[in-house]
Motif scaffolding. Sequence first.
Motif, mmCIF file in Angstrom:
data_model
loop_
_atom_site.group_PDB
_atom_site.id
_atom_site.type_symbol
_atom_site.label_atom_id
_atom_site.label_comp_id
_atom_site.label_asym_id
_atom_site.label_seq_id
_atom_site.Cartn_x
_atom_site.Cartn_y
_atom_site.Cartn_z
ATOM 1 N N ALA A 128 12.944 27.279 27.594
ATOM 2 C CA ALA A 128 14.351 26.984 27.901
ATOM 3 C C ALA A 128 15.271 27.839 27.054
ATOM 4 O O ALA A 128 16.299 28.356 27.534
ATOM 5 C CB ALA A 128 14.611 25.497 27.668
ATOM 6 N N SER A 129 14.934 27.993 25.763
ATOM 7 C CA SER A 129 15.767 28.812 24.881
ATOM 8 C C SER A 129 15.792 30.264 25.347
ATOM 9 O O SER A 129 16.849 30.897 25.382
ATOM 10 C CB SER A 129 15.245 28.730 23.448
ATOM 11 O OG SER A 129 15.951 29.598 22.595
ATOM 12 N N ALA A 130 14.606 30.790 25.730
ATOM 13 C CA ALA A 130 14.551 32.168 26.221
ATOM 14 C C ALA A 130 15.361 32.331 27.497
ATOM 15 O O ALA A 130 16.043 33.346 27.705
ATOM 16 C CB ALA A 130 13.096 32.583 26.449
ATOM 17 N N ALA A 131 15.342 31.293 28.369
ATOM 18 C CA ALA A 131 16.096 31.371 29.628
ATOM 19 C C ALA A 131 17.590 31.398 29.364
ATOM 20 O O ALA A 131 18.340 32.168 29.974
ATOM 21 C CB ALA A 131 15.722 30.191 30.520
ATOM 22 N N LEU A 132 18.073 30.542 28.427
ATOM 23 C CA LEU A 132 19.497 30.524 28.105
ATOM 24 C C LEU A 132 19.954 31.854 27.525
ATOM 25 O O LEU A 132 21.020 32.374 27.889
ATOM 26 C CB LEU A 132 19.789 29.377 27.128
ATOM 27 C CG LEU A 132 19.665 27.957 27.698
ATOM 28 C CD1 LEU A 132 19.846 26.921 26.590
ATOM 29 C CD2 LEU A 132 20.710 27.742 28.807
ATOM 30 N N HIS A 133 19.171 32.397 26.625
ATOM 31 C CA HIS A 133 19.537 33.693 26.047
ATOM 32 C C HIS A 133 19.547 34.783 27.118
ATOM 33 O O HIS A 133 20.384 35.676 27.113
ATOM 34 C CB HIS A 133 18.578 34.064 24.919
ATOM 35 C CG HIS A 133 18.847 33.351 23.630
ATOM 36 N ND1 HIS A 133 18.339 32.116 23.338
ATOM 37 C CD2 HIS A 133 19.598 33.711 22.539
ATOM 38 C CE1 HIS A 133 18.742 31.716 22.137
ATOM 39 N NE2 HIS A 133 19.517 32.673 21.625
ATOM 40 N N THR A 134 18.570 34.727 28.013
ATOM 41 C CA THR A 134 18.497 35.744 29.067
ATOM 42 C C THR A 134 19.704 35.647 29.988
ATOM 43 O O THR A 134 20.305 36.662 30.374
ATOM 44 C CB THR A 134 17.192 35.574 29.869
ATOM 45 O OG1 THR A 134 16.081 35.709 28.985
ATOM 46 C CG2 THR A 134 17.092 36.622 30.980
ATOM 47 N N PHE A 135 20.105 34.402 30.373
ATOM 48 C CA PHE A 135 21.266 34.230 31.240
ATOM 49 C C PHE A 135 22.551 34.687 30.560
ATOM 50 O O PHE A 135 23.499 35.140 31.208
ATOM 51 C CB PHE A 135 21.399 32.770 31.666
ATOM 52 C CG PHE A 135 20.337 32.346 32.649
ATOM 53 C CD1 PHE A 135 19.875 33.220 33.616
ATOM 54 C CD2 PHE A 135 19.806 31.065 32.588
ATOM 55 C CE1 PHE A 135 18.895 32.825 34.518
ATOM 56 C CE2 PHE A 135 18.827 30.669 33.488
ATOM 57 C CZ PHE A 135 18.367 31.552 34.458
ATOM 58 N N SER A 136 22.589 34.584 29.232
ATOM 59 C CA SER A 136 23.786 34.998 28.503
ATOM 60 C C SER A 136 23.817 36.493 28.225
ATOM 61 O O SER A 136 24.760 36.993 27.619
ATOM 62 C CB SER A 136 23.881 34.227 27.183
ATOM 63 O OG SER A 136 22.785 34.544 26.344
ATOM 64 N N GLY A 137 22.777 37.210 28.649
ATOM 65 C CA GLY A 137 22.751 38.659 28.474
ATOM 66 C C GLY A 137 21.854 39.148 27.364
ATOM 67 O O GLY A 137 21.617 40.350 27.252
ATOM 68 N N ASP A 138 21.341 38.232 26.547
ATOM 69 C CA ASP A 138 20.447 38.615 25.451
ATOM 70 C C ASP A 138 19.022 38.247 25.854
ATOM 71 O O ASP A 138 18.553 37.134 25.588
ATOM 72 C CB ASP A 138 20.854 37.899 24.160
ATOM 73 C CG ASP A 138 19.960 38.287 22.984
ATOM 74 O OD1 ASP A 138 19.292 39.342 23.073
ATOM 75 O OD2 ASP A 138 19.926 37.520 21.998
ATOM 76 N N ARG A 139 18.338 39.191 26.497
ATOM 77 C CA ARG A 139 17.016 38.893 27.063
ATOM 78 C C ARG A 139 16.001 38.655 25.953
ATOM 79 O O ARG A 139 15.865 39.454 25.031
ATOM 80 C CB ARG A 139 16.562 40.049 27.957
ATOM 81 C CG ARG A 139 15.239 39.773 28.646
ATOM 82 C CD ARG A 139 14.862 40.944 29.528
ATOM 83 N NE ARG A 139 13.548 40.742 30.106
ATOM 84 C CZ ARG A 139 12.922 41.639 30.856
ATOM 85 N NH1 ARG A 139 13.524 42.790 31.128
ATOM 86 N NH2 ARG A 139 11.723 41.384 31.333
ATOM 87 N N GLN A 140 15.248 37.539 26.078
ATOM 88 C CA GLN A 140 14.214 37.202 25.101
ATOM 89 C C GLN A 140 12.954 36.761 25.845
ATOM 90 O O GLN A 140 13.021 36.254 26.968
ATOM 91 C CB GLN A 140 14.684 36.075 24.168
ATOM 92 C CG GLN A 140 15.757 36.487 23.179
ATOM 93 C CD GLN A 140 16.049 35.393 22.164
ATOM 94 O OE1 GLN A 140 15.419 34.336 22.166
ATOM 95 N NE2 GLN A 140 17.005 35.654 21.277
ATOM 96 N N GLY A 141 11.829 36.946 25.174
ATOM 97 C CA GLY A 141 10.575 36.508 25.745
ATOM 98 C C GLY A 141 10.215 35.126 25.266
ATOM 99 O O GLY A 141 10.455 34.779 24.109
ATOM 100 N N GLY A 142 9.657 34.328 26.167
ATOM 101 C CA GLY A 142 9.267 32.981 25.785
ATOM 102 C C GLY A 142 7.814 32.686 26.054
ATOM 103 O O GLY A 142 7.425 31.515 26.108
ATOM 104 N N SER A 143 7.009 33.702 26.222
ATOM 105 C CA SER A 143 5.601 33.500 26.556
ATOM 106 C C SER A 143 4.826 33.027 25.340
ATOM 107 O O SER A 143 4.996 33.545 24.227
ATOM 108 C CB SER A 143 4.989 34.792 27.092
ATOM 109 O OG SER A 143 5.604 35.181 28.293
ATOM 110 N N THR A 144 3.958 32.067 25.564
ATOM 111 C CA THR A 144 3.060 31.613 24.512
ATOM 112 C C THR A 144 1.861 32.557 24.415
ATOM 113 O O THR A 144 1.687 33.456 25.256
ATOM 114 C CB THR A 144 2.559 30.195 24.822
ATOM 115 O OG1 THR A 144 1.796 30.236 26.044
ATOM 116 C CG2 THR A 144 3.723 29.227 24.986
ATOM 117 N N ILE A 145 1.044 32.343 23.399
ATOM 118 C CA ILE A 145 -0.179 33.156 23.265
ATOM 119 C C ILE A 145 -1.066 32.959 24.485
ATOM 120 O O ILE A 145 -1.673 33.913 24.983
ATOM 121 C CB ILE A 145 -0.915 32.776 21.973
ATOM 122 C CG1 ILE A 145 -0.113 33.239 20.749
ATOM 123 C CG2 ILE A 145 -2.317 33.354 21.953
ATOM 124 C CD1 ILE A 145 -0.722 32.832 19.421
#
Length: 844
Positions: free
Chosen positions: A142-159
């Motif tokens: 969810a955190s990665a999705a919010l950052h991505t929608f705000s323009g700061d793309r982040q990865g949220g994949s687990t190992i």
Amino acid sequence: MVGLRLSRQTVASVKRLIPSFLAALDKGLTCINPHIAQALWHLRHPTRRGVAWACAALPVLLLLYVLLLIPFTPGIGDIRKAKIEQPARILSADGKLLAEFKPSNREWVKLKDISPNVVSALIATEDHRFYQHFGLDWRRTASAALHTFSGDRQGGSTITQQLARNLYPDEIGRAPTLTRKLKEAITAFKIEALYSKDEILETYLNTVPFLYNAYGIEMAARTYFDKSASDLNVLESATLTGMLKGNSYYNPVLNPERALDRRNTVLAQMVKYGKLTPAAYETLKRRPLRIDFERQTEPPGPAPHFAQQLRKWLAAWADRNDYNIYSDGLVVRTTIDSRLQNMATQAVTLQGKQLQGIANSAWGTRSGCSNGRDLLQTFLRETPEFRAAKDAGLSDDDALKRVASDHDLVKSVCETKTRVQADFLAMDPRNGQIRAWVGSRDFSQDPFDHVQQARRQPGSTFKPFVYAAAFEAGAKPSDTLVDKPVEIPLAGGEVWRPSDEDEPSERAISLRDALAFSRNRITAQVMETVGPNKVARLARAMGVRDSELDPVPSLALGTSPVTLKEMVSAYGTIANLGGYVEPVMVTRIEDRNGEVLADFAPAPSRQELPADAARTLVDVMRDVVSRGTGSSIRGRFGVRGDVAGKTGTTQGNADGWFILIHPQLVAGAWVGFNDSRVTLRSDYWGQGAHSALPIVGDFFQRAQRSRLVDTHVKFDTAQEPGWFAERTGRLREWLQQWLAASPAKREKPVAPRSPVRRAPVETVAPQASAASAVSETVVEPRDLPPLLQAPGSTPAPASGAVDGEARGGGAPAIAPTPTPDDVVPPDADSAPTEGAATNGGAAH
């Protein structure tokens, strides 16, 4: 006209239908339009109930989409199989490991054998709640999705999600789409259901890529720090973990500053999650990277070229039978004998080093081919650097001066072109099983397989096929032909004039001596008698089945390029007394539990050369190694037992060949350069008797000493009498008995006499004197009935050098005793030939 009339009628019918079709379409749209307009009005003016229904429908639609994607993700069986993934293991006939077919350069290590620093750095950086989730970290996603929608793309994949992507890149993909993320999550849930957390960590660390063909933490540790994964310290573990975010961007070799910053970020994450103390972090972050880089290459194994060819064959077999050579744990039992393979490798290496020293001296390799400047300039004109200089607008001379001034380039071109190459193959002629395979001097420097891929002119090693065709047609080894100038007209008006090192002697030479001493002029006359088409067909039937054979007269001297594998296979037919057996590499394939999946019995022998002709040919080829061009096999290498063979040298000494046959083993070797314009520049070392023969001799010597080849086994060359001869013999015996029983004989008793002992008949007549040579009757080939027989003529040896390997004459032509070891009778393969260009560049 009928077709045209029908077209016009069809067009008219279509024109009549168009108005009615448009009317129906308009009526349908009129009915639908109100519904579309109403739906659009509701979208523009949503109600609370509509919003509620829409919010409730979204998860349902998403769930339905997920259910639709499940069949397109790896199945439980595939994931379970990946858990016990095992590469195919290739074993020799005596049970030694030859190779493992891995999908990448990777060495699997257990989690307990990986430094704890690596695990700590990985979890702290990539997935700090790894032990709390079941494949998907909802909060991080969810955190990665919010950052991505705000323009700061982040990865949220687990190992676990990263492992899913690494294991199944084709099924999941790497595109930044919702579909890919859903497939990744579904697969991660499946992995969590089947794997323990430690198994996930172990699998992840052994499959993640680290550039430079290094897969897994073990190969990464060796590549970047020259140590095992178990010995990695905190800084080294943080460096490698930092690369996982972007291998190329954080490459410590090419981008050390970025890699250093990323390493310190990983150290900070370890502090954040309690894996490292702040004091230690302050100390460690100031230290340099200290990379000890060295590319890791897969160990070639004892038979790398054989394994390379086997991989292609096994991959095709696995596809047909629904197996995976990289994961199903197949066990492939091959025909290679590891002991013979080791002997062959040693023989090729030893002779290759000796010949390389000769080549270096001949070409001045260390000084940039100073002894071959003209040819070096040709080589430089073929380089990409020369073409680039030409494209830049320089003239030919200026471009050549530019590349010639680059000393490193000149040295590299010289060393590459003048590197001696050699290959070797041994097989059992009785069943076609390949026992040893060496494709080049050094697989790491030259992975090109000269055994199966390189086609070179065989020279005089092709001559046995010519004599086999003659013996099949009824010729005998004692038949003679006159050693005289030969001129054979060719298509296009040219004339082929084969020659030997010595001048024509105008003497009759037997076929036995012509093959033993590799006489070109006699062989050309035999070819003219039996015909090129028949020789080409016979050679193909005996084993030369992949290369194209040009049916021209010069084929007798080996002008059509072939592979060593084809030649050894064809010589195996000779050793098997005319029975061709297809070469085989594999005897059995088993699964990981030892259950037999496929059994490969030797192919049945097919009689391609009549047994009587094969026996005669073997007997004649014995003379090659007993007193002919290959006599150093006996004298220098002490090879014992019943063996036969043939040497070969092509025009200009570009290729050296030797093949030896034994009832249990056939072995052949080729020596030359990748570029046929380069030779050893030696009339002595360039001959097959001195370049290729020592490889086979050394191998056979070792094999016999190790009792891997039985010296007591002999070829069955005893000729059985035919039906007519057997009946004639019985009639003769009956007549003798009848005459002995006459009354006159009985009245006068005769004292018993001891049986007459007949001296063995020499195949080769004694050396003729000069006077007898002058008065000798010369028999022309056209007078020989029915094929090559010359009644009443005595086979006479030729004078002077009989083969192109003895420059300047002086050696006795044909001697009944074996030639001493240090004076090997020459091989006519390298003799110059006139008018051969129309036959594909004749090489003898």
